[in-house]
Design a protein around this motif. Structure first.
Motif, PDB file in Angstrom:
ATOM      1  N   GLU A 138      -2.351 -14.150  -9.147  1.00 14.87           N
ATOM      2  CA  GLU A 138      -3.619 -15.136  -8.314  1.00 14.87           C
ATOM      3  C   GLU A 138      -4.866 -13.882  -7.336  1.00 14.87           C
ATOM      4  N   THR A 139      -3.199 -12.747  -6.689  1.00 15.62           N
ATOM      5  CA  THR A 139      -4.796 -12.168  -6.013  1.00 15.62           C
ATOM      6  C   THR A 139      -3.270 -10.929  -5.647  1.00 15.62           C
ATOM      7  N   ALA A 140      -4.349  -9.504  -5.423  1.00 15.86           N
ATOM      8  CA  ALA A 140      -3.425  -8.673  -5.640  1.00 15.86           C
ATOM      9  C   ALA A 140      -2.701  -8.441  -3.988  1.00 15.86           C
ATOM     10  N   GLN A 141      -1.483  -7.808  -3.842  1.00 17.31           N
ATOM     11  CA  GLN A 141      -0.712  -7.646  -2.856  1.00 17.31           C
ATOM     12  C   GLN A 141      -1.893  -6.163  -1.487  1.00 17.31           C
ATOM     13  N   PRO A 142      -1.525  -6.825  -0.459  1.00 22.27           N
ATOM     14  CA  PRO A 142      -2.272  -5.902   0.422  1.00 22.27           C
ATOM     15  C   PRO A 142      -1.783  -4.325   0.517  1.00 22.27           C
ATOM     16  N   GLY A 143      -1.971  -3.230   0.338  1.00 23.05           N
ATOM     17  CA  GLY A 143      -2.089  -1.946   0.276  1.00 23.05           C
ATOM     18  C   GLY A 143      -1.300  -1.747  -0.953  1.00 23.05           C
ATOM     19  N   GLN A 144      -1.153  -2.776  -2.301  1.00 21.21           N
ATOM     20  CA  GLN A 144      -0.536  -2.143  -3.149  1.00 21.21           C
ATOM     21  C   GLN A 144      -1.568  -1.720  -4.473  1.00 21.21           C
ATOM     22  N   SER A 145      -0.831  -0.684  -5.244  1.00 22.03           N
ATOM     23  CA  SER A 145      -1.773  -0.210  -6.386  1.00 22.03           C
ATOM     24  C   SER A 145      -0.979  -1.342  -7.985  1.00 22.03           C
ATOM     25  N   TYR A 146      -2.077  -1.067  -8.775  1.00 23.02           N
ATOM     26  CA  TYR A 146      -1.521  -1.702  -9.573  1.00 23.02           C
ATOM     27  C   TYR A 146      -2.129  -0.552 -11.156  1.00 23.02           C
ATOM     28  N   GLN A 147      -0.931  -0.537 -11.797  1.00 21.29           N
ATOM     29  CA  GLN A 147      -0.777   0.697 -12.501  1.00 21.29           C
ATOM     30  C   GLN A 147      -0.415   0.293 -14.697  1.00 21.29           C
ATOM     31  N   ARG A 148      -0.971   0.573 -15.236  1.00 25.50           N
ATOM     32  CA  ARG A 148      -0.605   0.412 -16.219  1.00 25.50           C
ATOM     33  C   ARG A 148       0.904   0.786 -16.683  1.00 25.50           C
ATOM     34  N   LEU A 149       1.438  -0.304 -17.229  1.00 23.26           N
ATOM     35  CA  LEU A 149       3.206  -0.125 -17.560  1.00 23.26           C
ATOM     36  C   LEU A 149       2.947   1.353 -19.018  1.00 23.26           C
TER      37      LEU A 149
END
Length: 295
Positions: free
Chosen positions: A156-167
């Motif tokens: 629903e929303t990205a967490q602050p301070g976090q990045s998201y990458q392909r597994l």
């Protein structure tokens, strides 16, 4: 004394006292003590700024096996290494006569790494967590936290301070994944530490086995050229990059992390680690004493 206090004040709270680091309490002194400087017609020197080049970092250990000496005199040094382990640096370059190394490596956040990776390689490692469907990796955007975990998108929303990458499915056999820690000097891969991990500990610093590899045995010529272009775009003259190969999927490589103040992989056999430092040192000599390369 102030130099040491300033160092611990800056980085002490970010040190993770895991099994590998505790092993370093004897491995690092052993490596430092048995090093032999190579004779040279023209010994060189490197100064570190603003953090000191302390002996548990890869570069000072590798220099012990070369004709390159460490100096505190920024003006007389053949090269000055901008040595700052913060994720984003805002340093004013010192007044020097020699070459400034890692001057442009001012942002090693996961987001910036992903942006540069896409420009150089032409495909993405970063994902939009609110759009991506299926498993992905959530990790801190800052350097050296080792807090990766698998989450399922879309969120629903990205967490602050976090990045998201392909597994990246770097599974090489059931229950075992592979990480490639590449030490890059002047854009070239000097050595690769091939680390095997239990799949359920893929984001940890606990390794089943670590072996030393040459670049040509792990990366194709095209991939090495792309790594060189990536280092140039990042402004990384010296440092390590973490590469995962998608063995279960498209077979391509993905750069997931960059470290410009890297430490040696202390879990491997000390004889192999000593050999790796010698190879890194030889590459550093070429970088510092060789002709300047256009930035």
């Amino acid at each position: 004394m102030n130099r040491w206090w300033d160092y611990w004040r800056a980085v002490g709270g970010r040190i993770s006292w895991d099994r590998s680091l505790l092993r370093g309490l004897w491995v690092v002194p052993w490596l430092y003590g048995r090093s032999e400087r190579r004779p040279s017609a023209r010994p060189g020197s490197i100064a570190f700024y603003p953090q000191p080049g302390l002996p548990w970092y890869t570069l000072p250990l590798a220099m012990r096996r070369t004709a390159i000496r460490q100096t505190r005199d920024l003006k007389s040094a053949d090269a000055v290494m901008m040595f700052d382990d913060r994720t984003r640096s805002d340093l004013t370059p010192p007044d020097v006569s020699g070459r400034l190394l890692n001057l442009r490596a001012t942002d090693i956040s996961k987001q910036h790494v992903g942006d540069v990776f896409r420009r150089v390689f032409g495909y993405d490692v970063s994902v939009d967590p609110c759009v991506h469907i299926g498993p992905m990796v959530e990790k801190a955007d800052v350097n050296g936290v080792h807090d990766g975990r698998i989450v399922t998108g879309p969120l629903e929303t990205a967490q602050p301070g976090q990045s998201y990458q392909r597994l990246v499915e770097s599974v090489i056999r059931p229950g075992v994944t592979e990480d490639l820690r590449c030490v890059c000097v002047g854009g070239k891969v000097a050595v690769i530490f091939r680390k095997e991990k239990a799949a359920h500990q893929r984001f940890s610093t606990v390794y089943l086995e670590t072996t030393l590899c040459e670049a040509n045995t792990v990366l194709s010529a095209q991939e090495q050229a792309q790594v060189a272009a990536f280092c140039h775009a990042m402004g990384l003259d010296f440092g390590s990059i973490d590469i995962l190969r998608d063995h279960a999927g498209d077979g391509r490589i993905y750069i997931v992390d960059v470290n410009k103040t890297c430490m040696p992989v202390l879990s491997m056999a000390v004889g192999e680690l000593d050999r790796a430092l010698g190879l890194i040192g030889a590459a550093v000599e070429d970088l510092v004493l060789g002709p300047a390369v256009e930035a």
